[in-house]
Design a protein around this motif. Sequence first.
Motif, short mmCIF file in Angstrom:
data_model
loop_
_atom_site.label_atom_id
_atom_site.label_comp_id
_atom_site.label_asym_id
_atom_site.label_seq_id
_atom_site.Cartn_x
_atom_site.Cartn_y
_atom_site.Cartn_z
N THR A 6 -24.14 30.36 25.56
CA THR A 6 -22.61 30.64 25.97
C THR A 6 -22.49 30.33 27.67
OG1 THR A 6 -20.72 32.40 26.26
CG2 THR A 6 -22.97 33.29 26.27
N GLY A 7 -21.00 30.38 27.65
CA GLY A 7 -21.06 30.23 29.13
C GLY A 7 -21.53 30.76 30.59
N VAL A 8 -21.11 32.35 30.54
CA VAL A 8 -20.93 33.14 31.15
C VAL A 8 -20.77 32.89 32.78
CG1 VAL A 8 -22.86 34.96 31.69
CG2 VAL A 8 -23.61 33.67 29.92
N ARG A 46 -19.16 43.16 30.41
CA ARG A 46 -20.40 42.02 30.14
C ARG A 46 -20.36 42.19 29.26
NH1 ARG A 46 -20.08 37.01 31.96
NH2 ARG A 46 -19.92 38.11 33.67
N ALA A 47 -20.55 43.18 29.00
CA ALA A 47 -21.46 43.32 27.44
C ALA A 47 -20.27 42.68 26.31
CB ALA A 47 -21.41 44.94 26.94
N PHE A 94 -33.93 29.00 29.04
CA PHE A 94 -34.08 29.80 28.72
C PHE A 94 -32.60 30.98 28.35
CE2 PHE A 94 -35.18 29.55 33.25
CZ PHE A 94 -36.01 30.02 33.89
N GLU A 95 -31.52 29.94 28.46
CA GLU A 95 -30.46 30.97 27.42
C GLU A 95 -29.97 30.86 25.71
OE1 GLU A 95 -26.48 29.65 29.39
OE2 GLU A 95 -27.52 29.01 31.39
N ARG A 114 -29.52 35.38 19.95
CA ARG A 114 -30.06 35.99 19.62
C ARG A 114 -28.96 37.33 18.48
NH1 ARG A 114 -34.32 31.70 19.82
NH2 ARG A 114 -34.89 31.83 21.92
N THR A 159 -26.67 41.68 27.03
CA THR A 159 -26.33 42.28 28.40
C THR A 159 -26.75 41.09 29.07
OG1 THR A 159 -28.84 42.98 28.62
CG2 THR A 159 -26.95 44.80 28.11
N LEU A 160 -27.08 41.05 30.49
CA LEU A 160 -27.39 40.02 31.39
C LEU A 160 -29.29 40.48 31.46
CD1 LEU A 160 -24.82 38.96 33.85
CD2 LEU A 160 -25.66 37.80 31.41
N ALA A 161 -29.71 41.03 31.06
CA ALA A 161 -30.97 41.00 31.09
C ALA A 161 -31.70 40.75 29.70
CB ALA A 161 -31.28 42.68 31.26
N TYR A 180 -30.39 38.16 27.55
CA TYR A 180 -29.49 36.47 27.57
C TYR A 180 -29.81 35.76 28.75
CZ TYR A 180 -26.29 32.53 27.03
OH TYR A 180 -26.04 31.05 27.05
N LEU A 181 -30.64 35.05 29.57
CA LEU A 181 -31.35 34.65 30.53
C LEU A 181 -30.69 33.76 31.15
CD1 LEU A 181 -34.81 35.31 29.43
CD2 LEU A 181 -33.59 37.62 30.53
N LEU A 182 -30.32 33.68 32.30
CA LEU A 182 -29.30 32.70 32.79
C LEU A 182 -30.28 31.81 34.32
CD1 LEU A 182 -26.27 34.28 34.02
CD2 LEU A 182 -26.54 32.18 32.59
N PRO A 183 -30.36 31.07 34.68
CA PRO A 183 -31.08 29.93 35.65
C PRO A 183 -30.68 30.70 36.93
CG PRO A 183 -29.04 28.95 34.98
CD PRO A 183 -29.21 30.07 33.82
#
Lengths: 162, 276, 779
Positions: free
Chosen positions: C189-191, C277-278, C685-686, C689, C700-702, C704-707
């Motif tokens: 996803t775009g985040v 964010r959630a 990473f992204e 799931r 959460t962003l913990a 969903y891992l972003l570069p």
Amino acid sequence: MLPPDEPTAAIACTVNGQAIRTQVPLRRSLVDWLRHDVGLTGSHVGCEHGVCGACHVRVDGLVVRGCLMLAVQADGAAIETIEGAADALTLALQQAFFEKAALQCGFCTPGMILQAAELLAANPAPSRAEVREALSGNYCRCTGYQPIVDAVMAVGAALHAK
Amino acid sequence: MKPARFDYARPATLAEALALLAQPDAAVLAGGQSLMPMMNLRVARPALLVDINRLPLGEITLAGGTLRIGALARHAEVLASPLVALAAPLLPQALAQVAHAAIRNRGTLGGSLSLADPAAELPACMLALDATLVVASAARGERRIPAGAFFLGLYSTALASDELLLAAELPAAAPGWRFAFLEVARRHGDFAMAGVALALGPNAARLALCGVEAGQRRQPAAEAALAAGDPAAAIAALASTDAMDSPELSAAHRRHLAQVLLRRALAHLEAADAAA
Amino acid sequence: MTHIGQPLPRAATARLVAGRGSYLDDVSARGEVHAAFLRSPYPHAGFRITGTEAARALPGVVAVLTEADLAAVCQPWQTKTGSAPGMVSPPQRALAKDEACYQGEPIAMVLALSRAVAEDAAELVEVEWQELPAITNLAAALEADAPPAHQGLTSNLAWSTELKGGDIEAAFAAAALVVEDRLTFTRSTGVTLEPRGVLAQYNPASQALEVRISHQMPHQLQRHLADLLGVPLGRVRVICPDVGGGFGLKMHVYPDEIATCAAARLLGRPVRFVADRAEALLSDIHAREHIVEARMAVDAEGRILGFDVQDVQGLGAYSIFPRSSTTEGVSALRSLGAPYRFSAYRGRLRSVLQNKVPTGQYRSVGHPVGIAVAERLVDLAAAARGEDPLEFRRRNLVAQAEMPWVNPLGARMAELSHQQCLAKLEALLDLPTLRTEIAAMRAAGRCIGLGFASIVEFTATGPEGYGRAGVLVAAVDTVVLSLEPSGEVTARASISEIGQGTTQGLAQVVSDALGVAPDQVLMGSGDTATTPHGGGAWASRGAAIGGEAAWGAGRKLRAEVLAAAAALLQCAPETLDVRDGRITDASGPRMTLAELAETVTFRGYELPAGVQPQLTVAHHYRREQDTALTTNGFQASLVEIDAETGIITPLRHWAVGDCGRLLNPLLVEGQVRGGVVQGIGEALFEACRYDETGQFLSGTLADYLLPMAGEMPDITVAHVETPYSGSVLGAKGAGEAGTAGAPAAILNAVNDALAPHGASVSELPVTPGVVLRALGRLA
Ligand SMILES: Cc1cc2nc3c(=O)[nH]c(=O)nc-3n(C[C@H](O)[C@H](O)[C@H](O)COP(=O)(O)OP(=O)(O)OC[C@H]3O[C@@H](n4cnc5c(N)ncnc54)[C@H](O)[C@@H]3O)c2cc1C
Ligand code: FES
Ligand code: FES
């Protein structure tokens, strides 16, 4: 406006050098308070769980996550936001970010600049790897980071030359 | 993502803090780097926040062969402390891999130990350094708990709900001991997928893992093998850890990493010796 | 002095570095209330809202709204497009009615004096849930016994199509070599770092709706708001302030945003909704969930004969409105193998409904999937032939002399520079030296891989795309210029700025077209009340389409200026020129633009009778040839794998691209690097799931891992410039090529590193677990 029964507490602090005495809702984060009550919208909110770094502000000289501190905890503290950060390092970084296109949407930029300034204050001649590591808690979704590293390195090099 | 309502108190003295903690549903607010995210996500909903940031609990001292780190010492302070570097060189190795600069400016030793996140680096270090944790409550006064008895399982410690962690006391590194902290994380500053905290002495060893078992503890079988000078057996012993299983990181995966990391930690110490 | 092509910094960013931007949540309206949504915790459930009294009774709560309340002011919508005839996508509402079909679907809305209280109250809304069987797994969704994603559907197949050309059977029958693989792409996803948000106000007296929103295309949204809320288009004003990232995520119609506007209309007071964010991770569009089985036929000389592809694409619970999620599948098939010469193609797409948030157009729509599949097959073929992967590519790339090239899918490609880009890449890499270095590193026991990707990207979609499909997406863009009495030029563009820097590029174009310094051109965009109707920001159109409009407008204004000046100076306009804000003739400067504009504005009596200078001009531009402008490029990636831990480190990355004329290389390089890193994120990473029960695990962003900065490599960027001959400036799209090619380059690099170990991977993201399993170190 607040609901009538929202618990609040009195705080006194300085924000960008200006003394403030006010009531804050207990559950308002420092960054929400700065943005919505003080009107300083330069610190941004990207996650509210400590991961992105968009909310960085300086509290008593240290860069912290504004979303993980309560406004009530700012009582007695000296708060600085990007709007008020007038130290030479921050100004040099702002100029370098501008020149090197180290931002696109700019949402990450204030938090990134404050973090970079803290790095350069401690380590004026960092390696690229050190810059990347120091900025590893700040997300940027637009630039791919490289121009940000370039900008920080350029300011570091200029410091060194002095 | 705003926290549910709570009351807030900022005690100025330890006695006041302990009295507040005796109230139902009170939670200690230290650095807030774990508690605030949980509150923002409404996973944690304490009725009363007891903000201990004004208590004088941040001191780092070295006296009589004991390094004492106050619970409120920030990760950044511990990381930069010359006393810590001297007496507990394992800690800076580990702390350099804990979170990010801004989080280390606020996050505290006490917060990390009290939370007992299975993937956190510092509990493993306390175990490998044979720390004693000093805790206090209004009802029962001060207690001293060896690290091995402090960490009880997933997010679970020997701290009672009215107790405050005051400090960690560590025996200063004895001559002949060497220390290695190694971890694997997806990204810089992420919680470890797996990590090893290793203290290796003459005919003795202390080893703890993070990110592997739900409760952090020392690994007696591996320690015994290391003390006996049999690294291969020590590595093999980690195959029987009671590793956590999750969709992204299976138990077998964690065990595998623990074994790789122990081998690398030993190689790292050996290389350091050779260089010295 | 020409400014087109200069690496000028973006004027607009001076505000942003100072923290003086104005993003959606930086402005509030007096009397505003804050919205929070109650969202379905289940992927699929029937529900009945049984009580809202407790929520309403909470101090500070202004209203609690459900579907029944909004129905009075808001229509449902349904995605229909001529490009996916017969597609099944049920109607969608601002708040769900009776049945929730994805986790995160909004079912009730609370309005309160603070967001915190709105969240408190949302917890108090009483709901009777009846959990329904959910289907989230893509592979299982088409099985005969799969539960339907919506009650009453007989199948989860929303749409299927076959794209074909040439004789596919003959191609495979004639093949000396057939390579095949099955690739799995996990949703990402775009985040955008700034989450979606909207501040809506309705004035009941003037019956006008004003919506400030973090969005990429104000005019498209204006149209849909008018239709859905029954407000005349002219009374809907949409303002997009500084936007903290778009990437395609902020161009769809989202139920929570429509509900916010509907609530403002119902309440007659300003309503603010800012996704946290959630809820952003739960409710923003996801993208790129595909399982692709592909085969490639190659003849004895190593020439590609054809591709045979089956793509199953996850849509989520609805095909996204208005553009339709199927576009991604079609785009994946179209981009697959596009750089190469081949004579037969068969691509079957099945687009599948699931109980997940809808997928939608996300940066480089479909291309990363199609390119990764083709480039994987190409590497497999080269390996099978024992040949260098670049030699295999070189042989098969469409040559310049063969263009315009229409491939068997009917995709027309012209003015591409594959050979030059490849040559440039090889020079950049210094391939012989690099190969020696890699060999040395491997000899030292390191697991190193070098991977390549050849890219064709379809950009700057013209009216053929959505227009023919009957989807109301503007493909025309317009720039309006006014010469102010100060001599400054105000420009208003239908193109919007979301951080790509388009407005800076347009300012440089206007500057050259007219003859003023770029800092004298003040760009405005993103407001339906002040800018003409147009496309906004999508499909890398800013330079290619907006740039032409800016050029045309600049030239028109120049002609007006020269005519007026000639009238005043009593000479022929042809003897005059405009340079750096001055009107000059052979003798030198005669007057400034400010003097001219002042005269026209304040002292019109000085002009001869009958002269009516038009100091405000507009120029529309639509592309006429080709549905899309093709661009091309090459990427290379060097990675290191820790074979014991499975951690992959990208060491270096190279991107050579041809996006036609560069309006501003600084901007283009920013787009390329940012895009590459997004592509690396997707590759390594992204991942969105879900567990077996369909619960979302990446909330959460913990999770969903972003570069992040620490893991990303430096990226060397170079350009080949083949201007598009069909336009004045010759610019093509530049914003997405980085993302298009990076996953393929990384995947190939990883497989190159694994090859000596007899291992390979065919799954994105390539997580440490995927690597360790491939290496046989994990079961
Ligand atoms: C993005 C991000 C990345 C992170 N990465 C890592 C990482 O890699 N490794 C890692 O170890 N940590 C990581 N952390 C967590 C960080 O280290 C925290 O600082 C730490 O876990 C908690 O310390 P704190 O002082 O912030 O505690 P708080 O958040 O204030 O409290 C945590 C818990 O401990 C209790 N508590 C705190 N102090 C005491 C005390 N003295 N006595 C009794 N109870 C107490 C609180 O009530 C609460 O339950 C990360 C955090 C973030 C946001
Ligand atoms: S908003 Fe504070 S770290 Fe993201
Ligand atoms: S510039 Fe957009 S997030 Fe960094």
